[in-house]
Design an enzyme around this catalytic site. Structure first.
Site, PDB file in Angstrom:
ATOM      1  N   CYS A  64       1.521  89.620   0.016  1.00  0.00           N
ATOM      2  CA  CYS A  64       1.050  88.645  -1.346  1.00  0.00           C
ATOM      3  C   CYS A  64       2.262  89.905  -2.368  1.00  0.00           C
ATOM      4  CB  CYS A  64      -0.163  88.744  -1.352  1.00  0.00           C
ATOM      5  SG  CYS A  64      -0.952  89.966  -2.082  1.00  0.00           S
ATOM      6  N   ARG A  65       1.476  89.876  -4.310  1.00  0.00           N
ATOM      7  CA  ARG A  65       1.844  90.108  -4.730  1.00  0.00           C
ATOM      8  C   ARG A  65       2.172  91.983  -4.943  1.00  0.00           C
ATOM      9  NH1 ARG A  65       0.286  92.483  -9.863  1.00  0.00           N
ATOM     10  NH2 ARG A  65       1.952  92.197 -11.408  1.00  0.00           N
TER      11      ARG A  65
END
Length: 101
Positions: A64-65
């Site tokens: 993800c981020r």
């Protein structure tokens, strides 16, 4: 304890056909930062509907981020019988090539 790797190791895992990198960020995030070449996109908000598309014989690396949402998705996959690894640091710590939408 759930398995994890550092974002710098992502390019190594994508070389093995038994591994699948999934990016669980939303589409607008992919547009903003790009994504790792070869990553499959299954947004966290729709991960339930993605399960029928996943192969329990594969190992899933979840990105993800920053690594927080991917850890949640990793635990969800593990709870549903999939082999899943969290990519700590996410796209923020990844320094390899990216594709753009």
């Amino acid at each position: 304890m759930a398995e994890s790797i550092q974002a710098s190791e992502v390019q190594n895992v994508t070389q093995d056909d038994g591994n699948v990198l999934i990016d669980v960020r939303e589409r607008d995030e992919l547009e903003e930062t790009g994504f790792v070449p070869g990553a499959q996109h299954y947004p966290m908000s729709a991960i339930d509907s993605a399960l029928p598309n996943l192969d329990k014989d594969k190992k899933y690396y979840v990105m993800c981020r920053s690594g927080k949402r991917s850890a949640q998705v990793q635990n969800y996959l593990l709870d549903n019988g999939y082999d899943a690894v969290n990519v700590e640091g996410g796209i923020l710590d990844y320094d390899g090539p990216v594709n753009h939408l």
